[in-house]
Design an enzyme around this catalytic site. Structure first.
Site, mmCIF file in Angstrom:
data_model
loop_
_atom_site.group_PDB
_atom_site.id
_atom_site.type_symbol
_atom_site.label_atom_id
_atom_site.label_comp_id
_atom_site.label_asym_id
_atom_site.label_seq_id
_atom_site.Cartn_x
_atom_site.Cartn_y
_atom_site.Cartn_z
ATOM 1 N N HIS A 169 -0.954 5.876 8.644
ATOM 2 C CA HIS A 169 0.042 4.805 9.049
ATOM 3 C C HIS A 169 1.451 5.323 8.605
ATOM 4 O O HIS A 169 2.439 5.025 9.563
ATOM 5 C CB HIS A 169 -0.629 3.656 8.397
ATOM 6 N N GLU A 170 1.585 5.590 7.551
ATOM 7 C CA GLU A 170 3.030 5.934 7.101
ATOM 8 C C GLU A 170 3.642 7.108 7.830
ATOM 9 O O GLU A 170 4.902 7.005 7.948
ATOM 10 C CB GLU A 170 2.981 6.067 5.570
ATOM 11 N N MET A 190 5.147 2.706 1.503
ATOM 12 C CA MET A 190 6.374 2.312 2.423
ATOM 13 C C MET A 190 6.823 3.618 2.923
ATOM 14 O O MET A 190 6.938 4.750 2.265
ATOM 15 C CB MET A 190 7.362 1.898 1.220
ATOM 16 N N ASN A 240 9.389 5.315 3.732
ATOM 17 C CA ASN A 240 10.740 5.789 3.649
ATOM 18 C C ASN A 240 10.788 7.080 4.503
ATOM 19 O O ASN A 240 10.044 8.177 3.815
ATOM 20 C CB ASN A 240 11.209 6.019 2.142
ATOM 21 N N GLY A 266 0.836 -1.164 0.094
ATOM 22 C CA GLY A 266 -0.059 -0.066 -0.023
ATOM 23 C C GLY A 266 0.870 1.241 0.055
ATOM 24 O O GLY A 266 0.582 2.194 -0.674
#
Length: 852
Positions: free
Chosen positions: A317-318, A285, A287, A283
């Site tokens: 979430h990220e 990442m 980084n 979905g």
């Protein structure tokens, strides 16, 4: 190539400390979509590191050619490079290693991925270093606990933009083009006509976080609280970005404010870019400074509020990962839950508290259901402490347990500790281990220091055990009732559940509720005289299957739509699905309950999920093949009635119409809608609805002409993926043979097209089952050979997506079990199949019991 083991990682971490890494990339070759040698690029990495004197270790490099390696100025024989590793011996206290190589662009979403957009022919690149893909685009010591400061220098075409983990500076110095046949590199490693970019992340990074986004991306920028924010998409999605940017920027700003407030630590990685990139496997990442997302989140077609809420959850979430995972990183992959469970919990908490998208209902009906299925399968595992022996094995534990179960458990812990202790411990944890690595024990110590008690018991009960308890209301002699906990027989564990039990009237009104803690002993629950049902866990707080007194369940099946609290309805609907999975309830009865009650459901996310469940499960794998058409017709009638009752143009109308398409057997009507005839008022066809119609038409009739016609009008990369799905759905022997070859033989087909093919290979209708039942058996023999030409994400995802659950036959189960038992089955494929086979066993058990 061998996967890095935990033992090797521990040993290497004892020997070396990485200080600085400089990566120079020449992206001029490959910038032309029609150019020669467009599959490769130059990469020169210079690493400064400390080491134990006279020790030996290895560096990870998965290029296609190694031009030269020097260690402390001395050339190393390239013959020392094999199995993706370069041996380094005779190390000094301070060392510099330079690795000059040629790398391959990927087409599988890992390493440095290269995509040519069919809409305009532009080339787009992005770096995906997770989980062990960093060495596919630069040399490195690839493990999470060897963090380094990074500088990236990139030579790229003049019309490209370049972003990464830190601010990107356009140097602008042009140099002569390197000749195509010259594969050597010297100095910085950059040559050729183009522009140079320099990216310098402000803080140390683990290798799996390093990214690069390069190409003629369309971009929008803003600033919030002193943080420069950017959104980047392919140029062909530029118009869609204009529509979606305000919502994305707003959610991003709200999340920053929320996390800054509760964590007490400002976002530490400088700028914050969100790149929505093509062919992305996950979905998103996390980084640091440059999060990558799948670009389907930039909706080119109409999206519902629930879909935008889902996107908000992924954004949150990220962003939570910038603290959980990025600021403090696990030492090894067996503590991945320290990343994923926390990000999952915090995202739902943040989105609900700080944005316009409350997400706890979505968590219960979608995310928890995903985790429940995983936690009852053969492949279940504890949330924490899974002892991943190597990196490849660790990838398979990124599942509904590490995400949903871990988040549910943390939600309980936060309630038990209270925010003062829960958040206080996290703040201490961030301060103590900032920009470093930590383990689970160190987090427990931080909570204990903040005032938490009995955390060892809690972790043993909830984090170090697997399986799902059952909480059941049962009647006692004399009419009294109690709530009892039943642990799974094959995975016994001592766990306590704090839940609220509600008493409900025949009108769906909550008459009373009581908070109880249930463990090994049952707990008495009072029942008002007017109650027709006692429902445990009405707030959907715990991690357990819920069961009811038989008479109460009869009442509940007729009043669920009258209950006003969404969390309680989630508890009931999840129980229904569990009862079907456990072969306790006839799927026909479950389908009747849905068709009678779902029309009055007010939450679109619940309605959408249950419509899909009814079509795919109750009218699919949990139905004998001869009964599937009739059951699907009942789903179609339900969805059609919901379309008719919905306000024109509403989300509910769109959600229901999507199910009408997928459950219709009327090809002429579907084709009429495709040609914009007789559409329900308020509905307009957009590209995605059009492709849904095309795919359904093709699954019912041999109509490749509609694929060609639709492709002529829609030349996007999304259209190419949709066309692959439609071709695989065609009900002909030739189409199925072609689809099967794509799944089990090497090809240059893009990963997304392979995934779409896998999804459509085995259809649920009687006609599709007849065409594919032999493939469903041979699949488990042939899929193991794909490890010879696939790796990483695609190697495990294709067996999962193509798993022939639709062919619900015992001989398919036999073939599955033979694969699992075979000593030569690749571990990644074995785990993917083990995750799916539980669903087949349960469907077979249900069909065998209720097929009369």
């Amino acid at each position: 190539m061998p996967s890095l083991t935990h033992a090797e990682a521990r040993e290497r971490a004892k020997l070396i400390t990485v200080r600085d890494t400089h990566v120079a990339l020449d992206l001029m070759v490959g910038a032309d979509p029609a150019g020669e040698r467009d599959g490769e690029f130059g990469s020169v990495t210079t690493i400064d590191f400390d080491a134990v004197v006279d020790s030996a270790t290895f560096l990870d490099f998965k290029g296609i050619r190694l031009n030269a390696v020097t260690l402390n100025g001395q050339r190393i024989d390239p013959a020392g490079w094999h199995d993706g590793r370069i041996a380094l011996t005779g190390l000094q206290a301070r060392n510099t290693v330079v690795v000059d190589g040629v790398m391959a662009y990927s087409s599988d979403g890992e390493g440095l991925h290269r995509h040519v957009d069919p809409a305009d022919g532009n080339v787009y690149l992005y770096g995906m270093s997770f989980l062990d893909a960093a060495p596919r685009w630069f040399g490195c010591f690839d493990q999470p606990d060897l963090k380094s400061r990074y500088v990236l220098e990139v030579l790229a075409p003049e019309d490209w933009t370049v972003h990464g983990n830190g601010p990107s500076v356009r140097v602008g110095e042009e140099t002569p083009r390197r000749q195509a046949q010259d594969t050597s590199s010297t100095g910085s490693g950059l040559s050729g006509a183009g522009l140079r970019w320099r990216i310098e992340p402000p803080e140390p990074l683990s290798t799996y976080f390093v990214t690069l986004v390069a190409g003629p991306y369309a971009s929008l920028y803003t600033e919030h609280d002193g943080i420069r924010c950017g959104i980047h998409v392919r140029a062909s999605l530029g118009e869609a970005l204009q529509r979606e940017a305000d919502d994305i920027f707003t959610v991003t700003a709200q999340c920053f404010d929320y996390y800054h407030d509760i964590f007490g630590v400002r976002y530490p990685f400088g700028e914050y870019h969100q790149a929505f990139v093509p062919d992305f496997n996950a979905g998103a990442m996390e980084n640091p400074g440059c999060v990558t997302f799948r670009d389907s989140f930039i909706y080119r077609s109409r999206a519902t509020v629930a879909e935008r809420a889902s996107r908000a959850g992924v954004i949150a979430h990220e962003m939570a990962h910038q603290w959980f995972g990025d600021l403090v990183t696990m030492r090894w992959w067996d503590d991945l839950w320290l990343n994923e469970s926390f990000a999952e919990y915090m995202a739902h908490r943040c989105a609900t508290a700080a944005t316009d998208y409350p997400l706890w209902t979505e968590f219960g009906i979608v995310r928890k259901a995903w985790g429940y299925a995983a936690d009852q399968s053969d492949a279940t595992h504890p949330v924490a402490g899974n002892g991943a022996a190597d990196a490849a094995t660790a990838l398979q534990n990124f599942d509904g347990i590490s995400y949903a179960k871990g988040a549910a458990v943390l939600r309980q812990l936060a309630s038990y500790l209270g925010d003062e202790i829960f958040l206080g411990g996290l703040r201490h944890y961030f301060a103590e281990y900032a920009f470093g690595n930590a383990e689970f024990a160190e987090l427990l110590a931080a909570w204990t220091e903040a005032g938490g008690v009995d955390l060892e018991r809690w972790s043993k009960e909830w984090l170090l055990t697997a399986g799902v308890d059952t909480l059941a209301v049962r009647r006692l002699a004399g009419g009294d009732q109690e709530l009892v906990r039943v642990a799974p027989v094959d995975r016994p564990a001592d766990r306590s559940h704090s839940v609220e039990v509600g008493a409900f009237s025949a009108a769906g009104e909550r008459l009373d509720s009581q908070r109880v803690i249930v463990g090994d002993l049952g707990v008495a629950v009072g029942r008002p005289s007017a109650a027709v049902a006692m429902i445990p866990d009405i707030q959907d707080e715990t991690w357990a299957k819920i069961r009811f007194d038989a008479a109460d369940w009869t009442s509940i099946t007729g009043l669920v739509s009258k209950i006003t609290d969404g969390a309680t309805r989630v508890t009931i609907w999840n129980s229904l699905r569990d009862q079907v999975r456990d072969a306790e309830t006839d799927p026909r009865a479950a389908l009747s309950m849905i068709t009678e009650q779902l029309g009055d459901e007010v939450e679109d996310v619940i309605a959408s999920l249950l419509l899909r469940y009814a079509a795919r499960d109750l009218a699919g794998s949990y139905a004998p093949v001869p009964q599937r058409a009739d059951r699907l017709a009942s789903v179609n009638r339900l969805a059609s009635s919901m379309v008719a009752a919905a306000e024109p143009g509403s989300d509910r109308q769109l959600v229901a119409f999507r199910t009408v398409i997928g459950s219709s057997a009327d090809v002429d009507r579907l084709d009429g809608w495709r040609r914009h005839a007789d559409l329900p008022p308020g509905l307009d066809l957009d590209p995605e609805l059009t492709w849904q119609l095309v795919t359904r038409i093709c699954s019912l009739s041999d109509r490749p002409d509609v694929i060609a016609e639709t492709l002529a009008a829609d030349q996007s990369s999304a259209a190419a993926v949709n066309a692959a799905r439609a071709r695989a759905a065609l009900p002909t022997a030739e189409a199925k043979a072609a689809a099967y070859r794509l799944l089990v033989e090497p090809s240059d087909t893009s990963a997304y097209e392979l995934y779409a093919t896998a999804e459509a290979m085995f259809g649920y209708s009687a006609e599709q089952v007849e065409l594919t039942r032999d493939y469903a058996v041979s699949f488990f023999r042939d899929i193991t050979r794909t490890a010879d030409f696939r790796s990483g994400w695609a190697l495990g995802r294709l067996p999962a997506l193509a798993f022939p659950l639709a062919v619900t036959e015992h001989r398919v189960l036999t073939a599955t079990e033979e694969l699992l038992a075979a000593s030569g089955t690749p571990a990644v494929i074995r785990r993917a199949v083990a995750d799916e086979v539980d669903g087949l066993r349960r469907a077979l058990a249900s069909v065998d019991r209720f097929s009369g």
